[in-house]
Structures are given as C-alpha cells and as structure tokens.
Design a protein around this motif. Structure first.
Motif, PDB file in Angstrom:
ATOM      1  N   VAL A 198       0.838  -1.201   0.000  1.00  0.00           N
ATOM      2  CA  VAL A 198       0.000   0.000   0.000  1.00  0.00           C
ATOM      3  C   VAL A 198       0.870   1.247   0.000  1.00  0.00           C
ATOM      4  O   VAL A 198       0.662   2.178  -0.788  1.00  0.00           O
ATOM      5  N   LYS A 199       1.863   1.279   0.862  1.00  0.00           N
ATOM      6  CA  LYS A 199       2.737   2.462   0.971  1.00  0.00           C
ATOM      7  C   LYS A 199       3.485   2.721  -0.326  1.00  0.00           C
ATOM      8  O   LYS A 199       3.680   3.885  -0.719  1.00  0.00           O
ATOM      9  N   TRP A 245       0.955   4.555  -2.395  1.00  0.00           N
ATOM     10  CA  TRP A 245       0.449   5.786  -1.782  1.00  0.00           C
ATOM     11  C   TRP A 245       1.480   6.904  -1.828  1.00  0.00           C
ATOM     12  O   TRP A 245       1.130   8.082  -1.955  1.00  0.00           O
ATOM     13  N   ASN A 301       0.771   8.997  -4.881  1.00  0.00           N
ATOM     14  CA  ASN A 301      -0.635   9.289  -5.194  1.00  0.00           C
ATOM     15  C   ASN A 301      -0.826  10.654  -5.846  1.00  0.00           C
ATOM     16  O   ASN A 301      -1.923  10.991  -6.283  1.00  0.00           O
ATOM     17  N   PHE A 350      -6.437   5.747  -7.288  1.00  0.00           N
ATOM     18  CA  PHE A 350      -6.735   4.914  -6.124  1.00  0.00           C
ATOM     19  C   PHE A 350      -8.234   4.632  -6.063  1.00  0.00           C
ATOM     20  O   PHE A 350      -9.052   5.542  -6.096  1.00  0.00           O
ATOM     21  N   LEU A 401       1.788   3.255   7.894  1.00  0.00           N
ATOM     22  CA  LEU A 401       1.093   4.097   6.929  1.00  0.00           C
ATOM     23  C   LEU A 401       0.760   5.468   7.505  1.00  0.00           C
ATOM     24  O   LEU A 401       0.589   5.624   8.715  1.00  0.00           O
ATOM     25  N   CYS A 459      -3.444   8.042   4.436  1.00  0.00           N
ATOM     26  CA  CYS A 459      -3.598   6.742   3.790  1.00  0.00           C
ATOM     27  C   CYS A 459      -4.535   5.844   4.597  1.00  0.00           C
ATOM     28  O   CYS A 459      -5.378   5.146   4.024  1.00  0.00           O
ATOM     29  N   TRP A 504      -8.090   6.785   4.004  1.00  0.00           N
ATOM     30  CA  TRP A 504      -8.565   6.287   2.707  1.00  0.00           C
ATOM     31  C   TRP A 504      -8.856   4.794   2.754  1.00  0.00           C
ATOM     32  O   TRP A 504      -9.889   4.343   2.253  1.00  0.00           O
TER      33      TRP A 504
END
Length: 286
Positions: A163-164, A167, A170, A177, A270, A274, A277
């Motif tokens: 995920v990181k 992100w 982004n 996303f 995170l 993030c 979200w």
C-alpha cells in the motif's frame, strides 16, 4: 497509454469493470487473447510476454499484480489503478484464498526452477486456523534475503508495504486509487471515475445495465469465463475467486488483542491520510 496495471486487492472486480468499459455494447472479439495477464510469478511473466506480442495494435493491455510499485517497471506511458480496502478485510479474503489453494497450484509455485527462497508452505502443513494465521501474517515476514526488510505478511507479502509503495506516489496523474467501499456504496460513480481516468467514453444508453452487470450479484450470475478459468487454475473444486467484498467479519474472527496489534502496525507503517482512505474511501479525504 496502452498498458493498464491493476494492483493489490480487488484486481478481478476492477478488471471486469475495465473489460466492460472497453467493450461497451459489443462482444469481446478475442476473450482468450485479451484476458488480463498476471505478472507476479516468473512463469506468468513469460506467458504475459508471449501474449502481449500477439495483441491487436489498438488493444489496451491489462496487467494484474500484487507486487509493490518498485517491483514493476514504472512508466509514464502506462496507467496504474491501485485498488484496496480495509486491511482486516484483505486479511480475511487472503485467508479464504490461502486455505483453498489446490495441490496443483502449490506444485506450480514450488516447482518453479527460478523460485527464490523456501517452498511456499501449504495451509494444512502450517496447521493454520484464521487466528493463528493472523498472528504470523501480522508479526512475521518472509524468511528470505530478498525480503529481509519485511516484518509482516508471512508467508506472502506485506500488505502495508505494498500500500505504501503506491500511496507515496498518489500525486501522479497516471495513478488512480480505488477503494472497495466506494465500489460498494457508489458503483455508478466509481465506474465513471475509472472511465474518466482511462479516457473511455461512456455509452449512456446502456450504462445502467453495465452497472448492474458489475455488481457482485451480476458477476456471479453471469459466470464470467475468466473468473471460472482463474478459480479452476488456483482453487480447490467448488471455490470461486469472488466472495463478498467488504464483510467486517474480522470483528468476530479476530480477538481484541489481535485487532489492537493490527492497529499498532497500521499506525507505524502508513500515514494518517492513507489510513483514512483505506478505512473510509475517497469521501474520507474531504
């Protein structure tokens, strides 16, 4: 931009959305050839390279992956859709899939002559239950010199690190996303958002039917060929790739101590934006 990457959790649903957008009102001219391609395993990459060379010149390639962004070749000429959801839901979906992987699939993974590290352990070999699997998943990384930095995600990859990796980028215009919460609560709006990102015009006359066909109920009823092939190749007989999406069954499947441990790792790995979200979707960002 002819290449579309769909990344992380929810790849099959997102791929089906893109497929329906690409072929609005017409049949897919070559479903076997235009099917999405996985690039996570060495064998998959070889198949993908072979098929890509056969693609029609006007066809937009769709590649699926669970890999972090730094493990695939980033290009300004491609578009990336990162789809995910609450990590606790991701864990339960992963546990369901892991517990139902077929013996043939384990053999496919472990017989790879280019495999790095130890063989992929089976659910039964580990004697896992959902709680015991969670303890390894949240506290243990894969024991390999190539993944020495990972501290969670065993025996696969770190959900948080993946995920990181996206992100952190982004802000890029070619990265979108998409959250399961938004797909479930506003499928119409989510499809329009993806269509705009991919610069695919929407045919309004048929759009309501398209949206209905892309609900979980619609996809299960249609018995999509690609989903059936994927399920047959990976899982035990009778198990399908589609389940329910966001369920929040973790509230009863995991203990308070385990949920507290999840929150601890989440906060360390995170950013607060993030996390908002992941839990609340696009609307949570204001």
């Amino acid at each position: 931009m002819k290449t579309i990457f769909i990344c992380n959790a929810g790849t099959h649903w997102t791929d089906e959305i893109i497929r329906k957008l690409k072929f609005q009102g017409v049949s897919d001219p070559s479903p076997q050839l235009t099917a999405p391609l996985w690039v996570d395993f060495y064998q998959q990459r070889q198949i993908a390279l072979d098929k890509i060379s056969q693609y029609p010149t006007d066809h937009r390639r769709v590649l699926l992956t669970h890999l972090p962004l730094h493990s695939i070749q980033y290009s300004t000429k491609a578009k990336y859709i990162f789809v995910s959801r609450d990590g606790r839901d991701v864990f339960l979906s992963l546990a369901r899939h892991y517990a139902n992987i077929s013996p043939a699939r384990y053999e496919y993974i472990n017989s790879n002559p280019n495999r790095i590290g130890d063989p992929f352990p089976t659910w039964d070999e580990q004697g896992y239950t959902i709680p015991s699997f969670f303890d390894d998943w949240i506290n243990k990384g894969w024991n390999s010199e190539y993944r020495a930095e990972q501290t969670d995600g065993y025996p696969m990859w770190s959900f948080f690190d993946v995920v990181k990796s996206y992100w952190d980028f982004n802000h890029l215009e070619n990265v979108l996303f998409v959250n399961y919460i938004d797909l479930i609560s506003d499928l119409d709006g989510s499809i329009r958002r993806m269509a705009k990102f991919l610069e695919i015009p929407i045919q309004e006359d048929n759009f309501a039917d398209l949206v209905q066909s892309l609900t979980f109920e619609g996809m299960k009823a249609a018995k999509n060929l690609q989903q059936e092939i994927t399920s047959k190749d990976i899982f035990k007989e009778g198990v399908t790739i589609l389940n329910k999406g966001r369920t929040e069954n973790w509230k009863t499947e995991l203990t308070e101590a385990q949920l507290a441990r999840y929150d601890e790792v989440l906060q360390v790995k995170l950013s607060s934006e993030c996390i908002r979200w992941l839990v609340g979707g696009v609307s949570s960002l204001g």
